[in-house]
Design an enzyme around this catalytic site. Sequence first.
Site, short mmCIF file in Angstrom:
data_model
loop_
_atom_site.label_atom_id
_atom_site.label_comp_id
_atom_site.label_asym_id
_atom_site.label_seq_id
_atom_site.Cartn_x
_atom_site.Cartn_y
_atom_site.Cartn_z
N ASP A 1 8.46 67.24 62.57
CA ASP A 1 7.66 67.98 63.61
C ASP A 1 7.59 69.46 63.13
O ASP A 1 8.30 69.95 62.24
CB ASP A 1 8.45 68.17 64.90
CG ASP A 1 7.82 68.78 66.14
OD1 ASP A 1 6.39 68.68 66.07
OD2 ASP A 1 8.41 68.80 67.24
N HIS B 1 -0.27 68.64 57.68
CA HIS B 1 0.12 67.10 57.86
C HIS B 1 0.22 66.67 56.27
O HIS B 1 1.03 65.90 55.83
CB HIS B 1 -1.10 66.27 58.55
CG HIS B 1 -0.71 66.75 59.98
ND1 HIS B 1 0.08 66.98 60.62
CD2 HIS B 1 -2.03 66.90 60.94
CE1 HIS B 1 0.15 67.07 62.07
NE2 HIS B 1 -1.31 67.01 62.01
N LEU C 1 15.39 50.00 49.61
CA LEU C 1 15.24 50.84 50.72
C LEU C 1 14.13 50.23 51.80
O LEU C 1 13.09 49.65 51.20
CB LEU C 1 14.47 52.19 50.44
CG LEU C 1 14.22 52.94 51.75
CD1 LEU C 1 15.32 53.60 52.52
CD2 LEU C 1 13.39 54.12 51.44
C1 FPP Z 1 4.18 66.70 63.94
O1 FPP Z 1 3.68 67.93 63.72
C2 FPP Z 1 3.78 65.69 63.03
C3 FPP Z 1 3.01 64.69 63.26
C4 FPP Z 1 2.22 64.28 64.70
C5 FPP Z 1 2.25 63.67 62.03
C6 FPP Z 1 3.30 63.52 61.00
C7 FPP Z 1 2.70 62.90 60.07
C8 FPP Z 1 2.76 63.11 58.67
C9 FPP Z 1 3.83 63.90 58.19
C10 FPP Z 1 1.71 62.60 57.84
C11 FPP Z 1 2.40 61.49 56.56
C12 FPP Z 1 2.93 60.65 57.43
C13 FPP Z 1 3.31 59.50 56.59
C14 FPP Z 1 4.14 58.26 57.16
C15 FPP Z 1 2.74 59.15 55.16
P1 FPP Z 1 2.91 68.54 64.67
O2 FPP Z 1 1.42 68.35 64.38
O3 FPP Z 1 3.23 68.16 66.26
O4 FPP Z 1 3.42 70.02 64.68
P2 FPP Z 1 3.36 71.29 65.57
O5 FPP Z 1 4.34 70.98 66.64
O6 FPP Z 1 3.72 72.68 64.76
O7 FPP Z 1 1.91 71.51 66.11
#
Ligand code: FPP
Length: 239
Positions: free
Chosen positions: A16, A33, A127
């Site tokens: 997050d 991201h 893994l």
């Molecule tokens: C949450 O941060 C994150 C996500 C919804 C997406 C997670 C995806 C990745 C890290 C991309 C790569 C993943 C893989 C498996 C290769 P948020 O956008 O909710 O952050 P915020 O709370 O600050 O808005």
Amino acid sequence: MENILNMPKHVTIIMDGNGRWAQSRGKERIFGHYEGAESVRACVEYAVEHKIPYLSLFAFSEENWNRPQAEVSELMSLMAKSIFDEMSTFARYNVRFMVLGNRAHLSDSLNRDIDMAMEKTASNTGLTLIVFLSYSGKWDIEQAAVKFAKAGAPEGRFQEFLVTSAIPDPDLLIRTSGEQRISNYLLWQCAYTEFYFTPVLWPDFRKDEFEAALIEYSNRQRRFGKTAEQLQNEDQQTK
Ligand code: FPP
């Protein structure tokens, strides 16, 4: 590296804070991201180096479909790109790759890429890396309940119908960015999981932060409903 005596078998992470990380730098959310994908690489490497058997990541929830369309499609493209980019890493590190979630909501093209990666890595013995995509805990319990009822299975066998039936329940759940909630993630599976919350935003969560979480975990006593005395006695009996 610290000597961690008690390594978890399965670590799961709610990644997050990507959006806030990007916005605090005056950039688009997607930039966070992409940087978050680098943290995924670092944690996968750490898990391989330290022989953690299972690492799972909450990458996209059923609720995330409600985000702006542009962000959803950029995230889906990033998933497809990451799969292709990491195939050689999976081969080199002997990683078995799995995606779990409501795959009926994913595009045909992404489902094809996922099937290809899962098939190619199915017999790897290092893994197991699980990416939860279009997943929600309530959905999982509901779909399992339907199958359980149809099968007329007896009490005690419910978990065999969850999408996670082939993997152990998480020992440790990490959530970054300061939020302290489970957000409809592994509701059934986290019954006895240890929780670790850190204010660090996901794009800044690299090997040192992962190790700090593992050190804290290894200092915790897991009692599974028993008393501390019972556990001490059991411990002495096995010595
Ligand atoms: C949450 O941060 C994150 C996500 C919804 C997406 C997670 C995806 C990745 C890290 C991309 C790569 C993943 C893989 C498996 C290769 P948020 O956008 O909710 O952050 P915020 O709370 O600050 O808005």
